[in-house]
Design an enzyme around this catalytic site. Structure first.
Site, PDB file in Angstrom:
ATOM      1  CE  LYS A 161      35.941  50.524  39.628  1.00 39.95           C
ATOM      2  NZ  LYS A 161      35.294  49.435  40.362  1.00 39.95           N
TER       3      LYS A 161
HETATM    4  N1  PPE Z   1      34.878  43.592  40.494  1.00 36.66           N
HETATM    5  C1  PPE Z   1      34.131  44.664  40.791  1.00 36.66           C
HETATM    6  C2  PPE Z   1      32.661  44.592  40.585  1.00 36.66           C
HETATM    7  C3  PPE Z   1      34.743  45.814  41.275  1.00 36.66           C
HETATM    8  O1  PPE Z   1      33.985  46.873  41.567  1.00 36.66           O
HETATM    9  C4  PPE Z   1      36.134  45.841  41.465  1.00 36.66           C
HETATM   10  C5  PPE Z   1      36.806  47.062  42.011  1.00 36.66           C
HETATM   11  C6  PPE Z   1      36.882  44.692  41.141  1.00 36.66           C
HETATM   12  C7  PPE Z   1      36.217  43.592  40.649  1.00 36.66           C
HETATM   13  C8  PPE Z   1      38.371  44.667  41.239  1.00 36.66           C
HETATM   14  O2  PPE Z   1      38.944  45.475  40.248  1.00 36.66           O
HETATM   15  P1  PPE Z   1      40.356  46.192  40.417  1.00 36.66           P
HETATM   16  O3  PPE Z   1      40.190  47.274  41.426  1.00 36.66           O
HETATM   17  O4  PPE Z   1      40.692  46.681  39.066  1.00 36.66           O
HETATM   18  O5  PPE Z   1      41.312  45.147  40.887  1.00 36.66           O
HETATM   19  N2  PPE Z   1      36.023  47.824  42.917  1.00 36.66           N
HETATM   20  C9  PPE Z   1      36.412  49.162  43.253  1.00 36.66           C
HETATM   21  C10 PPE Z   1      35.311  49.920  43.973  1.00 36.66           C
HETATM   22  C11 PPE Z   1      35.028  49.513  45.370  1.00 36.66           C
HETATM   23  C12 PPE Z   1      34.041  50.444  46.041  1.00 36.66           C
HETATM   24  O6  PPE Z   1      33.432  50.029  47.044  1.00 36.66           O
HETATM   25  O7  PPE Z   1      33.892  51.600  45.616  1.00 36.66           O
HETATM   26  C13 PPE Z   1      37.737  49.194  43.984  1.00 36.66           C
HETATM   27  O8  PPE Z   1      38.179  48.186  44.525  1.00 36.66           O
HETATM   28  O9  PPE Z   1      38.361  50.259  43.986  1.00 36.66           O
END
Ligand code: PPE
Length: 311
Positions: A161
């Site tokens: 990330k």
């Molecule tokens: N894909 C991406 C590209 C992504 O950034 C997130 C989280 C997810 C999937 C879902 O992952 P998880 O949170 O582990 O279920 N994105 C984070 C950032 C959002 C933002 O705008 O900043 C979040 O949801 O916290």
């Protein structure tokens, strides 16, 4: 989007708690030029027993994995970073908030090579409401398929990330917003469904839950894993399958998962209504299972909650 830094007084930086206004960086920091940061997004929910962080350990393991992939030595252990998250919540006095551990390459040498630039570590937290707009969790959102793809495997390491990866997410997001949609669904370089700009995706057809396998194009979402495990616990069949774009149009239900987005129903894709064009029953059932677990209203059978110590 309900982000709000007003009540944020304290930030954790390299082992110290500093005032919000002191958390500044130099314009020559490597991260500003080349996107060389890694981060996490975690939610703290209010429960009857006080605030608790959802899947803190799993998020911080992913944070350290991101650091390892990008050859960043943070200089802090898993336990220290977890403690930092809890400390910054306590110091700010929040009951419910979003937590953002963030490490980046600071000011060192000019040029792409990141290794001479020192790593700086921060943990920030702030209150963050519904991610995809007021009422999104109940009513669902209208989305499009993006003209931008997610990166191919071995271009960007999507299991990390990392800040720079979000230039792709911004293209997906801006295109969607400017065309009147709440969010975009990006395809893989092979033209199959990957994920949203910041969310994984599920669909429901004939009572079965379907999500794409982790294929090197999307983040391995922790909320995705929560939904898979809650569904299995409830006896809902879960299938991992590549998702051709047109399956989105014929699904009974589609929803996004993410820490910020939680479980957001998708009510239309490319102006084609999904199912009845409203939030679907399976979506709402799994949304409730997740939020009830997070807020301590359902037994925490998976041990997902870390209580925030009282001040
Ligand atoms: N894909 C991406 C590209 C992504 O950034 C997130 C989280 C997810 C999937 C879902 O992952 P998880 O949170 O582990 O279920 N994105 C984070 C950032 C959002 C933002 O705008 O900043 C979040 O949801 O916290």
């Amino acid at each position: 989007m309900g982000s709000n830094f007003d009540g944020v007084k304290w930030i954790w930086r390299n082992g110290e708690i500093i005032p919000f206004d002191d958390a500044r960086i130099h314009v020559m920091s490597h991260v500003v030029h080349y996107g060389s940061s890694i981060f996490e997004g975690i939610r703290c929910y209010n429960t009857p027993d006080g605030p608790a962080v959802l899947r803190l350990r799993d998020h911080m393991i992913r944070f350290l994995d991101s650091a390892k992939i990008y050859r960043m030595d943070l200089g802090y252990s898993l336990e220290q970073l977890e403690a930092a998250c809890l400390e910054v919540i306590v110091r700010n006095g929040f009951d419910a908030c979003y937590i953002r551990p963030l490490s980046f390459r600071g000011m060192g040498a000019a040029g792409v090579n990141p290794l001479p630039s020192p790593v700086e570590n921060y943990v920030i937290c702030w209150p963050w409401g519904t991610y995809l707009g007021e009422g999104a969790l109940e009513a669902g959102v209208d989305v499009c398929v993006s003209s931008w793809n997610r990166p191919a495997p071995n271009t960007f390491p999507t299991q990390a990330k990392a800040g720079g990866h979000y230039m792709n997410a911004q293209l997906i997001k801006m295109e969607a917003i400017l065309n009147g949609f709440a969010e975009g669904i990006a395809l893989t370089p092979g033209g199959l469904v990957s994920e949203g700009s910041g969310q994984n995706l599920f669909l429901v057809r004939n009572g079965e839950l379907v999500t794409a396998p982790i294929d090197g194009s999307m983040l391995n979402g922790i909320t995705r894993d929560c939904i898979i495990r809650l569904a299995q616990e409830e006896g809902i069949p879960v299938r991992f399958s590549t998702i051709p774009r047109e399956t989105l149009y014929t699904a009974d239900e589609v929803f996004f998962t993410g820490t910020a987005a939680e479980v957001t129903p998708v009510r239309s894709v490319d102006r084609i209504p999904v199912g009845s064009g409203k939030a679907g029953p399976m979506t709402l059932r799994l949304q409730k299972a997740l939020l009830d677990t997070a807020t301590g209203r359902r037994p925490d059978v998976f041990n997902w909650l870390t209580p925030v110590p009282r001040a």
